[in-house]
Structures are given as C-alpha cells and as structure tokens.
Write a protein that holds these residues in place. Structure first.
Motif, PDB file in Angstrom:
ATOM      1  N   TYR A   1       0.843  -1.213   0.000  1.00 43.52           N
ATOM      2  CA  TYR A   1       0.000   0.000   0.000  1.00 43.52           C
ATOM      3  C   TYR A   1       0.872   1.254   0.000  1.00 43.52           C
ATOM      4  O   TYR A   1       0.563   2.241  -0.668  1.00 43.52           O
ATOM      5  N   ALA A   2       1.939   1.211   0.782  1.00 42.03           N
ATOM      6  CA  ALA A   2       2.818   2.386   0.888  1.00 42.03           C
ATOM      7  C   ALA A   2       3.417   2.710  -0.482  1.00 42.03           C
ATOM      8  O   ALA A   2       3.397   3.867  -0.924  1.00 42.03           O
ATOM      9  N   ILE A   3       3.931   1.690  -1.145  1.00 43.22           N
ATOM     10  CA  ILE A   3       4.584   1.923  -2.434  1.00 43.22           C
ATOM     11  C   ILE A   3       3.560   2.352  -3.493  1.00 43.22           C
ATOM     12  O   ILE A   3       3.799   3.304  -4.249  1.00 43.22           O
ATOM     13  N   GLU A   4       2.434   1.662  -3.518  1.00 44.75           N
ATOM     14  CA  GLU A   4       1.405   2.017  -4.506  1.00 44.75           C
ATOM     15  C   GLU A   4       0.986   3.484  -4.369  1.00 44.75           C
ATOM     16  O   GLU A   4       0.927   4.234  -5.349  1.00 44.75           O
ATOM     17  N   THR A   5       0.731   3.902  -3.122  1.00 49.60           N
ATOM     18  CA  THR A   5       0.238   5.267  -2.934  1.00 49.60           C
ATOM     19  C   THR A   5       1.346   6.303  -3.133  1.00 49.60           C
ATOM     20  O   THR A   5       1.089   7.403  -3.614  1.00 49.60           O
ATOM     21  N   ALA A   6       2.596   5.925  -2.785  1.00 48.87           N
ATOM     22  CA  ALA A   6       3.708   6.858  -3.010  1.00 48.87           C
ATOM     23  C   ALA A   6       3.892   7.109  -4.506  1.00 48.87           C
ATOM     24  O   ALA A   6       4.098   8.250  -4.947  1.00 48.87           O
ATOM     25  N   VAL A   7       3.793   6.036  -5.284  1.00 45.06           N
ATOM     26  CA  VAL A   7       3.949   6.155  -6.729  1.00 45.06           C
ATOM     27  C   VAL A   7       2.842   7.061  -7.311  1.00 45.06           C
ATOM     28  O   VAL A   7       3.101   7.962  -8.110  1.00 45.06           O
ATOM     29  N   LYS A   8       1.612   6.829  -6.849  1.00 45.40           N
ATOM     30  CA  LYS A   8       0.488   7.636  -7.345  1.00 45.40           C
ATOM     31  C   LYS A   8       0.622   9.102  -6.946  1.00 45.40           C
ATOM     32  O   LYS A   8       0.311   9.997  -7.728  1.00 45.40           O
ATOM     33  N   LEU A   9       1.083   9.320  -5.699  1.00 47.06           N
ATOM     34  CA  LEU A   9       1.255  10.689  -5.199  1.00 47.06           C
ATOM     35  C   LEU A   9       2.179  11.493  -6.113  1.00 47.06           C
ATOM     36  O   LEU A   9       2.001  12.696  -6.293  1.00 47.06           O
ATOM     37  N   HIS A  10       3.156  10.805  -6.689  1.00 44.77           N
ATOM     38  CA  HIS A  10       4.093  11.481  -7.586  1.00 44.77           C
ATOM     39  C   HIS A  10       3.580  11.521  -9.027  1.00 44.77           C
ATOM     40  O   HIS A  10       4.317  11.919  -9.929  1.00 44.77           O
ATOM     41  N   GLY A  11       2.354  11.067  -9.236  1.00 47.05           N
ATOM     42  CA  GLY A  11       1.758  11.154 -10.563  1.00 47.05           C
ATOM     43  C   GLY A  11       2.155  10.034 -11.507  1.00 47.05           C
ATOM     44  O   GLY A  11       1.994  10.161 -12.721  1.00 47.05           O
ATOM     45  N   PHE A  12       2.676   8.942 -10.951  1.00 48.33           N
ATOM     46  CA  PHE A  12       3.025   7.805 -11.811  1.00 48.33           C
ATOM     47  C   PHE A  12       1.992   6.696 -11.661  1.00 48.33           C
ATOM     48  O   PHE A  12       1.203   6.677 -10.715  1.00 48.33           O
ATOM     49  N   ASP A  13       2.045   5.770 -12.613  1.00 48.01           N
ATOM     50  CA  ASP A  13       1.067   4.679 -12.647  1.00 48.01           C
ATOM     51  C   ASP A  13       1.719   3.434 -12.029  1.00 48.01           C
ATOM     52  O   ASP A  13       2.744   2.958 -12.532  1.00 48.01           O
ATOM     53  N   PRO A  14       1.132   2.898 -10.949  1.00 48.32           N
ATOM     54  CA  PRO A  14       1.720   1.714 -10.315  1.00 48.32           C
ATOM     55  C   PRO A  14       1.957   0.560 -11.296  1.00 48.32           C
ATOM     56  O   PRO A  14       2.906  -0.207 -11.129  1.00 48.32           O
ATOM     57  N   GLU A  15       1.100   0.462 -12.318  1.00 49.01           N
ATOM     58  CA  GLU A  15       1.253  -0.624 -13.303  1.00 49.01           C
ATOM     59  C   GLU A  15       2.628  -0.600 -13.976  1.00 49.01           C
ATOM     60  O   GLU A  15       3.215  -1.638 -14.235  1.00 49.01           O
ATOM     61  N   THR A  16       3.103   0.610 -14.264  1.00 42.11           N
ATOM     62  CA  THR A  16       4.393   0.698 -14.960  1.00 42.11           C
ATOM     63  C   THR A  16       5.534   1.041 -14.001  1.00 42.11           C
ATOM     64  O   THR A  16       6.675   0.687 -14.258  1.00 42.11           O
ATOM     65  N   ALA A  17       5.218   1.694 -12.894  1.00 42.83           N
ATOM     66  CA  ALA A  17       6.291   2.153 -12.006  1.00 42.83           C
ATOM     67  C   ALA A  17       6.726   1.078 -11.010  1.00 42.83           C
ATOM     68  O   ALA A  17       7.854   1.116 -10.523  1.00 42.83           O
ATOM     69  N   ILE A  18       5.835   0.132 -10.693  1.00 42.58           N
ATOM     70  CA  ILE A  18       6.206  -0.912  -9.721  1.00 42.58           C
ATOM     71  C   ILE A  18       6.526  -2.199 -10.473  1.00 42.58           C
ATOM     72  O   ILE A  18       5.710  -2.711 -11.233  1.00 42.58           O
ATOM     73  N   VAL A  19       7.731  -2.684 -10.281  1.00 42.26           N
ATOM     74  CA  VAL A  19       8.150  -3.932 -10.912  1.00 42.26           C
ATOM     75  C   VAL A  19       8.264  -4.983  -9.817  1.00 42.26           C
ATOM     76  O   VAL A  19       9.091  -4.857  -8.915  1.00 42.26           O
ATOM     77  N   GLU A  20       7.421  -5.997  -9.894  1.00 42.10           N
ATOM     78  CA  GLU A  20       7.454  -7.049  -8.876  1.00 42.10           C
ATOM     79  C   GLU A  20       8.301  -8.218  -9.345  1.00 42.10           C
ATOM     80  O   GLU A  20       8.185  -8.658 -10.484  1.00 42.10           O
TER      81      GLU A  20
END
Ligand SMILES: *Cc1c(COP(=O)(O)O)cnc(C)c1O
Length: 419
Positions: free
Chosen positions: A140-159
């Motif tokens: 949740y922390a990473i998802e919301t941090a990414v969104k807060l910066h205007g990025f899309d979790p789909e592309t910004a988070i690599v699992e």
C-alpha cells in the motif's frame, strides 16, 4: 557447530542445560495455558513482554507525576535524550554507527517519510522494484507513493516473482530484474526476510546491484531486527526501517527503527521532511527560521520522543545487549536446525517452504501442510503451543532464541507426531 540431533526429551533437555542463554527465558512473561507457561513461537508477530517492563513503565509514570516538565532533563532517563538509549544496542544489531540509527514513529510511517528522501522519481527514473507478495502495508505504501508522484503503479512498480513452480525468490532473478530496468530504476525496496516464506535475501548483493544501476536500495527489516545481525553500513545500504514489536519485544505499537547511511546523514542538504526533533539541539529552542538537520538518522526525527512507546523496547534491548546478538544468532541457528531436523523425521506430509540453507533464513520456519493444516494448528493451540496459521495450509513457527528452548521445540514435534 554440527551437533548430532536426537529426537528425545532427554536430548532436548541436555541441550537446554548446555545453552548459556537458556536462563533468559525466565525474564519474560508467557501467556498462560491451563496454569502453565505456553510455548511461544509467534515472536515474529509480537514478541513477549520482558518482566522488567512493569518497573520501567512505573519509573516513567513516577517521574512524570513528580517532575512533570522537568522530566525532560531530570527524569531517570531524561526524555529529551530518550532516543540516545537505543544507539548502542541497535548499531550492534544493524552493523552501523550509533548515529546511523534512531527510533521514532512506526514502520509504515517511517517508510513513507524516508521515501520522501529516497523516492523522488523523475521522468526517466521512476521505477521501484519490490518482491511480489510483499507484506500488505509495504504494498500500500509503495502504490500510494507512486500515485502521489503522478506515476502509474502498473508501470512504475516492478514485482519480482519466483520462477514457475517455485516458492522462493532466486537472487539471480532479482539481480537480472535490476539489470533489465537499469535505465529507469529509482529504488529497490524489499523486505529483508519475507514474512511468509521466511526467506532472508542477499542484502549486500542486491544493494550493490541497485547502486550499479544508479538506484537506491532500501530495506524493510521488520522480520530481521533482533533476529539476524547485519552489516548495513559496510554493505552501503542507503536506508532501512523496521518495527520494534516482533523479535525486539517492544510491545504493540512500539516506536519503530530507522537507519540512514552516513553519506546522507552527514549531508544537511539531502532532502527530507523536518520537525523540531530533527533539528540541531543547539538551535532547536531558538525558534528561528531555517531547519538545521541533526547529523545522522536523528536528522529525520520529527516529533518529541514517544517515551511510553519506547520504554518496553528499552527494557528488551537491555536483555539483547546482555545476550549479544551474535550469541543469539548462534543459538538461533542451532534451535531452528533442531526444529527442522525433527520436522523432517515426522511422518506427516509437510513441506518446509523456508530455505534449507541456514544463511538464507532467520528463526522462522514456514511449514506447508497439503492437508489438515488448520486442524494441526488448532491442536497446537489447544495444547498450549502458540503459533500462527495462514491460508492455504501454512503454519509459521518462530523459535526466538531469547525465550524458546530445545524442549519447546521437541514438545512441538511430540504433539505433531501424536496425530
Ligand atoms: C510487521 C510488518 C510491518 C508492520 O508495519 P507497521 O507500520 O508497524 O504496522 C510492515 N512491513 C513488514 C514487512 C512487516 O513484517
């Protein structure tokens, strides 16, 4: 270190007699079961209460009663400097200088705060690599941090996922993923030990790979703190956060830990969010404009020390210092190996999903029971063995070396094989 294990109560007892740390068990309160101490294998979720906590809390209550505001300077443990109580113990565990650690807030809050410093994504570098199936709060922390910066979790988070048919993450897969994203990677953020499988990741190798890719490396050490001694400074880890209520026995909601490498802690220009407790003590009360961060991790502190959320941790850290984290780890390796030895002898079908290599795990073994997992867990709880169950069929056992014995481990085996 290679002890020949035997599956008998007398062998377990003789191991307890030989164990110089066995006496520390009596320093803790245990949940009661039919008038007796339970066996406690849930120290990876919530550690036990040291008996010294009652007096320690009473001390702070009395100091507050009798001194009120003067307690900041005159209390037995002056509140103004309360965080200094943790430097020595935590730096020994984490392998860093006393200035590189502090205690404040709670884990997820600290993660959000430290991301303000270490996740400042730009158009070209915005990705975060993390483990698939990370602890929900981290997700949740990473998802919301990414969104807060205007990025899309789909592309910004690599699992990073285990290979097909496997349950553990191979280091080479993690390193390859870092390499694959090296031009767009901002941060690698992983749990030091995966809370579910108990896998302990190769922190130095992954950190070095992140740096080589031009990214930061941060670690969530919730399941490592008080479990495995580290070398965060020498491994050049950028930052780490952990909670204090698991192996560290700080009690529910205890103040969490923060490590920041000195190359950032010594740089007052390194960006962060400030508050008065992070400001240089000399000018803190001058009420002047201009935030001057303290040196080290303390420069990330924001608010006054949460003394009552730190008292139990202080009491527990005193026991850790007495035992020594390296001696504890040595016992832990043996104790967990004994548990593993007994489980492998058990006729019940069960798979140990935690790595077999002792250097890739801490005190925890996660057992997958293809059938009857829930019933086996219920039977343990009914016989006074406290452990944890997660669907589908996984029992997690954490024989914490501070208060678990070889006899406790043998008792688990006895109940397991009595089915
Ligand atoms: C226990 C745990 C947490 C808990 O976070 P809090 O903010 O203290 O509630 C976070 N991450 C991991 C990996 C954990 O194991």
């Amino acid at each position: 270190m290679t002890t020949k294990f035997e599956a008998s109560a007398s062998f377990a007892q003789s191991m307890d007699v030989l164990d110089p740390l066995h006496v520390l068990k009596s320093r803790f309160h245990f949940p009661q079961h039919q008038g007796k101490n339970s066996i406690y294998f849930c120290g990876n979720s919530l550690g036990l209460q040291p008996k010294s906590v009652t007096a320690a809390i009473q001390q702070e209550l009395s100091d507050w009663q009798e001194m009120a505001v003067e307690g900041y300077f005159r209390a037995k443990n002056p509140w103004l400097y309360y965080q200094y109580n943790f430097g020595k113990g935590l730096s020994a565990m984490m392998g860093c200088s006393e200035e590189e650690v502090t205690v404040m807030n709670t884990l997820t809050v600290n993660l959000h705060l430290i991301l303000q410093s270490f996740y400042r994504p730009a158009k070209e570098r915005f990705k975060i690599i993390m483990e698939a199936g990370a602890f929900p709060s981290d997700q949740y922390a990473i998802e919301t941090a990414v969104k807060l910066h205007g990025f899309d979790p789909e592309t910004a988070i690599v699992e990073v996922h285990p290979l097909a048919g496997e349950k553990l993450l191979r280091t080479e897969v993690i390193l390859q993923t870092i390499q694959d994203h090296k031009d767009t990677l901002a941060l690698v953020l992983m749990g030091g030990i995966n809370y579910y499988t108990g896998q302990f990741y190769d922190i130095p190798a992954i950190t070095a790979a992140a740096h080589k890719a031009g990214a930061y490396a941060g670690w969530d050490l919730a399941h490592v703190a008080g479990n495995i001694p580290l070398q965060l400074h020498n491994w050049a880890v950028d930052f780490a956060v952990w909670c204090s209520y698991k192996y560290l026995n700080g009690g529910p909601g205890a103040a969490g830990g923060l490590y920041v490498h000195e190359r950032f802690g010594n740089d007052p220009a390194f960006p962060r969010l400030g508050g008065w407790w992070g400001n240089d003590e000399k000018t803190r009360f001058k009420m002047e404009k201009g935030f001057v961060p303290r040196k080290g991790a303390a420069g990330w502190q924001i608010s006054t020390a949460q003394v009552f959320n730190m008292v139990a941790l202080k009491a527990s850290m005193e026991i850790f210092e007495e035992a020594g984290i390296h001696a504890l780890r040595e016992k832990s390796l043996q104790l967990t190996a004994y548990l593993e030895h007994l489980i492998r002898r058990s006729p019940l079908p069960c798979e140990i999903i935690t790595p077999e290599d002792p250097t890739q795990r801490g005190a925890q073994l996660s057992l997958f029971f293809p059938e009857n997992g829930k019933a086996i867990h219920a039977q343990m709880m009914e016989t006074g063995i406290i452990c944890d169950y997660r669907e589908p069929g996984v029992i997690r056992l954490a024989p914490a070396p501070l208060y678990c014995s070889y006899t406790d481990v043998f008792r688990f085996y006895e109940v397991l094989t009595s089915r």
